[in-house]
Motif scaffolding. Structure first.
Motif, PDB file in Angstrom:
ATOM      1  N   GLU A 110       0.718  -1.206  -0.057  1.00  0.00           N
ATOM      2  CA  GLU A 110       0.118   0.021  -0.030  1.00  0.00           C
ATOM      3  C   GLU A 110       0.718   1.139  -0.037  1.00  0.00           C
ATOM      4  OE1 GLU A 110      -2.677  -0.107   3.212  1.00  0.00           O
ATOM      5  OE2 GLU A 110      -3.846  -1.845   2.346  1.00  0.00           O
ATOM      6  N   ARG A 169      -3.265   6.060  -1.542  1.00  0.00           N
ATOM      7  CA  ARG A 169      -4.611   5.368  -1.837  1.00  0.00           C
ATOM      8  C   ARG A 169      -4.437   4.101  -3.083  1.00  0.00           C
ATOM      9  NH1 ARG A 169      -8.160  10.370  -3.493  1.00  0.00           N
ATOM     10  NH2 ARG A 169      -9.701   9.219  -3.067  1.00  0.00           N
ATOM     11  N   ARG A 229      -3.037   0.256  -3.849  1.00  0.00           N
ATOM     12  CA  ARG A 229      -2.527  -1.126  -3.342  1.00  0.00           C
ATOM     13  C   ARG A 229      -2.173  -2.013  -4.698  1.00  0.00           C
ATOM     14  NH1 ARG A 229      -6.991  -3.894   0.298  1.00  0.00           N
ATOM     15  NH2 ARG A 229      -7.902  -3.795  -1.606  1.00  0.00           N
ATOM     16  N   THR A 264      -1.012  -5.803  -5.340  1.00  0.00           N
ATOM     17  CA  THR A 264      -0.990  -7.133  -5.043  1.00  0.00           C
ATOM     18  C   THR A 264      -0.451  -8.064  -5.967  1.00  0.00           C
ATOM     19  OG1 THR A 264      -2.968  -6.645  -3.551  1.00  0.00           O
ATOM     20  CG2 THR A 264      -2.357  -8.932  -3.978  1.00  0.00           C
TER      21      THR A 264
END
Length: 147
Positions: free
Chosen positions: A38, A41, A43, A45
């Motif tokens: 993160e 704002r 993120r 993955t």
């Protein structure tokens, strides 16, 4: 016991190790969780799955069966942008790559991209609207066919 790796597999292994060693120090600066990396704002993955498989009949033939080992490489990355708490835009890419040891004409690729808007309610339900695009190569069923 030492396993002999091809040049491509060695390069892939070193690339994955370099990415991991690059991301580890970044965890000191940015928030690194099981849900992803993160930064404000955003993120990110990432995930990577590598599986070695064996087939005793790669052409699905009744006679003249041919066996082969193959590697399945499945990278995935998701990028989320939070518009508000529990309200975000999400982009996801997933790939599947099959590389055969001796049947090079059998190598295939599958790509899938998705863009969606997700809104989670306070009670845990998720409302999702989006679209995806998928592209795949077709598996051949003969020694001379190509994907």
């Amino acid at each position: 016991m030492w396993i002999q790796l091809s040049a491509v597999k060695r390069k892939l292994l070193w690339t994955v190790l370099a990415i991991i060693l690059t991301i580890l120090p970044v965890g000191q600066i940015m928030s690194l969780h099981a849900e992803g990396l993160e930064l404000g704002r955003f993120r990110v993955t990432p995930s990577l799955m590598i599986v070695q498989r064996y087939s005793d009949n790669i052409y699905l033939a009744e006679a003249d069966e041919e066996d082969d080992f193959y590697t399945e490489i499945s990278p995935e990355i998701t990028l989320d942008f939070a518009l508000a708490p529990r309200n975000y835009l999400s982009f996801n890419y997933r790939g599947n790559f099959y590389r055969f040891n001796s049947a090079d004409n059998f190598n295939t690729e599958h790509h899938r991209g998705e863009l969606s808007w997700n809104m989670e309610t306070t009670k845990g339900s998720t409302f999702r609207v989006g679209s995806y695009l998928a592209e795949s190569s077709v598996q051949p069923y003969s020694v001379t066919g190509t994907s």
